[in-house]
Design a protein around this motif. Sequence first.
Motif, PDB file in Angstrom:
ATOM      1  N   ALA A  68      -2.351  -8.930  -7.027  1.00 39.81           N
ATOM      2  CA  ALA A  68      -2.070  -7.550  -6.622  1.00 39.81           C
ATOM      3  C   ALA A  68      -2.877  -7.227  -5.375  1.00 39.81           C
ATOM      4  O   ALA A  68      -4.096  -7.406  -5.349  1.00 39.81           O
ATOM      5  N   ARG A  69      -2.194  -6.744  -4.337  1.00 39.96           N
ATOM      6  CA  ARG A  69      -2.864  -6.425  -3.083  1.00 39.96           C
ATOM      7  C   ARG A  69      -2.395  -5.056  -2.588  1.00 39.96           C
ATOM      8  O   ARG A  69      -1.193  -4.803  -2.495  1.00 39.96           O
ATOM      9  N   VAL A  70      -3.345  -4.187  -2.277  1.00 46.01           N
ATOM     10  CA  VAL A  70      -3.016  -2.865  -1.737  1.00 46.01           C
ATOM     11  C   VAL A  70      -2.627  -3.014  -0.272  1.00 46.01           C
ATOM     12  O   VAL A  70      -3.423  -3.469   0.548  1.00 46.01           O
ATOM     13  N   LEU A  71      -1.396  -2.637   0.053  1.00 44.27           N
ATOM     14  CA  LEU A  71      -0.921  -2.713   1.432  1.00 44.27           C
ATOM     15  C   LEU A  71      -1.101  -1.402   2.174  1.00 44.27           C
ATOM     16  O   LEU A  71      -1.252  -1.383   3.400  1.00 44.27           O
ATOM     17  N   ALA A  72      -1.028  -0.305   1.456  1.00 52.57           N
ATOM     18  CA  ALA A  72      -1.178   1.010   2.085  1.00 52.57           C
ATOM     19  C   ALA A  72      -1.725   1.972   1.046  1.00 52.57           C
ATOM     20  O   ALA A  72      -1.407   1.868  -0.143  1.00 52.57           O
ATOM     21  N   TYR A  73      -2.548   2.878   1.512  1.00 51.54           N
ATOM     22  CA  TYR A  73      -3.113   3.866   0.591  1.00 51.54           C
ATOM     23  C   TYR A  73      -3.419   5.134   1.357  1.00 51.54           C
ATOM     24  O   TYR A  73      -4.190   5.123   2.319  1.00 51.54           O
ATOM     25  N   ARG A  74      -2.782   6.206   0.959  1.00 53.61           N
ATOM     26  CA  ARG A  74      -3.111   7.534   1.476  1.00 53.61           C
ATOM     27  C   ARG A  74      -3.675   8.326   0.311  1.00 53.61           C
ATOM     28  O   ARG A  74      -2.924   8.732  -0.590  1.00 53.61           O
ATOM     29  N   PRO A  75      -4.982   8.498   0.258  1.00 53.06           N
ATOM     30  CA  PRO A  75      -5.610   9.113  -0.916  1.00 53.06           C
ATOM     31  C   PRO A  75      -4.996  10.459  -1.245  1.00 53.06           C
ATOM     32  O   PRO A  75      -4.730  11.279  -0.375  1.00 53.06           O
ATOM     33  N   GLY A  76      -4.754  10.633  -2.553  1.00 51.91           N
ATOM     34  CA  GLY A  76      -4.175  11.880  -3.034  1.00 51.91           C
ATOM     35  C   GLY A  76      -2.677  11.956  -2.894  1.00 51.91           C
ATOM     36  O   GLY A  76      -2.044  12.851  -3.460  1.00 51.91           O
ATOM     37  N   ARG A  77      -2.079  11.010  -2.149  1.00 51.48           N
ATOM     38  CA  ARG A  77      -0.648  11.081  -1.867  1.00 51.48           C
ATOM     39  C   ARG A  77       0.133   9.900  -2.437  1.00 51.48           C
ATOM     40  O   ARG A  77       1.018  10.090  -3.254  1.00 51.48           O
ATOM     41  N   ARG A  78      -0.196   8.702  -1.992  1.00 51.81           N
ATOM     42  CA  ARG A  78       0.592   7.548  -2.412  1.00 51.81           C
ATOM     43  C   ARG A  78      -0.152   6.268  -2.092  1.00 51.81           C
ATOM     44  O   ARG A  78      -1.071   6.249  -1.277  1.00 51.81           O
ATOM     45  N   ALA A  79       0.294   5.191  -2.747  1.00 50.02           N
ATOM     46  CA  ALA A  79      -0.224   3.859  -2.460  1.00 50.02           C
ATOM     47  C   ALA A  79       0.918   2.869  -2.607  1.00 50.02           C
ATOM     48  O   ALA A  79       1.894   3.125  -3.322  1.00 50.02           O
ATOM     49  N   VAL A  80       0.799   1.749  -1.916  1.00 42.29           N
ATOM     50  CA  VAL A  80       1.760   0.660  -2.049  1.00 42.29           C
ATOM     51  C   VAL A  80       0.981  -0.596  -2.414  1.00 42.29           C
ATOM     52  O   VAL A  80       0.059  -0.996  -1.688  1.00 42.29           O
ATOM     53  N   VAL A  81       1.355  -1.198  -3.535  1.00 42.20           N
ATOM     54  CA  VAL A  81       0.691  -2.399  -4.019  1.00 42.20           C
ATOM     55  C   VAL A  81       1.719  -3.525  -4.080  1.00 42.20           C
ATOM     56  O   VAL A  81       2.792  -3.358  -4.678  1.00 42.20           O
ATOM     57  N   ARG A  82       1.405  -4.656  -3.455  1.00 44.46           N
ATOM     58  CA  ARG A  82       2.306  -5.817  -3.526  1.00 44.46           C
ATOM     59  C   ARG A  82       1.884  -6.724  -4.673  1.00 44.46           C
ATOM     60  O   ARG A  82       0.734  -7.152  -4.745  1.00 44.46           O
ATOM     61  N   LEU A  83       2.826  -6.994  -5.561  1.00 40.62           N
ATOM     62  CA  LEU A  83       2.603  -7.913  -6.670  1.00 40.62           C
ATOM     63  C   LEU A  83       3.292  -9.236  -6.351  1.00 40.62           C
ATOM     64  O   LEU A  83       4.473  -9.245  -5.972  1.00 40.62           O
ATOM     65  N   THR A  84       2.565 -10.326  -6.515  1.00 39.40           N
ATOM     66  CA  THR A  84       3.137 -11.646  -6.243  1.00 39.40           C
ATOM     67  C   THR A  84       2.960 -12.523  -7.472  1.00 39.40           C
ATOM     68  O   THR A  84       1.840 -12.700  -7.964  1.00 39.40           O
ATOM     69  N   GLN A  85       4.069 -13.053  -7.941  1.00 37.34           N
ATOM     70  CA  GLN A  85       4.044 -13.985  -9.076  1.00 37.34           C
ATOM     71  C   GLN A  85       5.095 -15.053  -8.826  1.00 37.34           C
ATOM     72  O   GLN A  85       6.261 -14.753  -8.548  1.00 37.34           O
ATOM     73  N   HIS A  86       4.673 -16.322  -8.904  1.00 37.05           N
ATOM     74  CA  HIS A  86       5.576 -17.451  -8.658  1.00 37.05           C
ATOM     75  C   HIS A  86       6.251 -17.332  -7.286  1.00 37.05           C
ATOM     76  O   HIS A  86       7.421 -17.696  -7.114  1.00 37.05           O
ATOM     77  N   GLY A  87       5.525 -16.813  -6.297  1.00 37.70           N
ATOM     78  CA  GLY A  87       6.059 -16.729  -4.953  1.00 37.70           C
ATOM     79  C   GLY A  87       7.026 -15.584  -4.707  1.00 37.70           C
ATOM     80  O   GLY A  87       7.561 -15.437  -3.603  1.00 37.70           O
ATOM     81  N   VAL A  88       7.257 -14.754  -5.727  1.00 40.25           N
ATOM     82  CA  VAL A  88       8.183 -13.627  -5.601  1.00 40.25           C
ATOM     83  C   VAL A  88       7.381 -12.332  -5.469  1.00 40.25           C
ATOM     84  O   VAL A  88       6.423 -12.107  -6.215  1.00 40.25           O
TER      85      VAL A  88
END
Length: 372
Positions: free
Chosen positions: A106-126
Motif C-alpha cells: 500500500a502506497r499513498v500517492l496523494a493526500y489532502r488532509p481533511g479532504r481525500r487521499a489516494v492509496v495504490r494497492l499492489t498485489q501480484h502485479g495488479v
Amino acid sequence: MLEQRLLEKAIGVAGRLIAVEPFGEGSIARFTVDAGEHAGDWFVDSSRQPVAVETGFVIRSRDGAPVARIWKHPLDPRLPALRTALDPDRLARISRAAGSEGDINARVLAYRPGRRAVVRLTQHGVHLFVKVVRPGEAEDLAGIHRACREAGVPAPEVVHWTPAGVVVVRDATGTPGPVAASRLSADELLDAVDDLREHLLSVRTRRIARASVGSRVDWHLRRFAADLPDRAADVRALLPALVPQLRRVGPPRVVHGDLHIGQLFFDGGRVSSVIDVDTAGLGDPADDTAAFVGHATASAVRNEVAGRDADAALLQGIADAAADRWLHDPHAAALTALHLLGHGIRAVDRSPAAAHLLLDRARTLAGVRVAG
C-alpha cells in the motif's frame, strides 16, 4: 509560525514545515518529525471545523471551543478510513475474504488532509486505487465515475465502495500523459483534450465541481507574500489586477475540476483514461483551462530551474499552444495566474528560484491585455 509553536507545545518537537493548505476558517499545516518517538508526519488544523471523533490533541479556547487539532498521519479525523487503507493486516483480511492470497503493498500517492487521499494497492502485479474520502461522500464519488463513463468520459471503473468513505477503482489504461506528450505534437494532444472536454459537457450530474481557485484569491496572495517577503509588494500588486476579472461568464457546465496532463492517459491520439474525476461536476470551464495551462507552465519552470532544458521546452510548448487555443478572456487569464501562484507556494521551500519565476509569470499574465 503559530502552527509550529502549537505542535511543539503538544509533542515537544517543532517539526519541519512541509506544506500549508487553506481549510475552513484557517488552514491545515503539515510537518515532518525526522527522528525520535514522534517521528512521522504531523498535522496542525486551525480550521475550527467540527469532526465526528477526535483522533489527536485538541487545543481549546477558554469557552471550550476547539482552536486547533493536532494529529499524526494516518489518524486524520475527517478521513477515518485512511487508517484501514494503510493497515497491512486489515488489507490482508479483506483480500483473503475476496479469495486472494499474498502480500499487498500500500502506497499513498496523494493526500489532502481533511479532504481525500489516494492509496495504490499492489498485489501480484495488479494495481487497484483506493480513494479515501469523508464518510458519506463515497456514494457521490462512485456516482460521478459512473456518470462520466456513461457519457463516454473514460474514468476508471469503480469495483467497490463503502459508506465509511472508501471507493476502489481499477487502474487507468494507456500511456501516461507526460510520456505521450513527448510522442504527440502539441496540437494532437490538445485535440484529444478538446474531445474529452466536449464529452464532459454531456455528463449528467447535479454535483458541484471543486471550488474555483478564484474563491481563494486572498489566501493565495497572503500566503505567497508571507513566503517570499522580499517580493511582498509584487504579490500585493496582483490583487487589483486579478479581482475585477474573477467573474464567471455563462452558466455552470460540467468540468473536470483539476484538469492537467498528469491526469490523462493516451492511446494514440485519444484520451484512453482520465483519473481523479473526484473534482468533477458543474463549474466554470475557465477553471479547467487555467488548471491545464498553469500546470504545464509550472512543470516547464521546474524543469528549467533543474537544468532539464529539453523537457522544459516541450512543456512550455504545450502551455503556449493551450494558451493560444483556450486562453481568450481576462477571467481565464486571472485564474491561470492564481494557479501559477499556487504552484509557486508549493515550490518556495524546494525551489525558491522556481517560485520567483512563477510569480513573474503570474504578474506578466495578469498584466497582459488578452484578446477577447
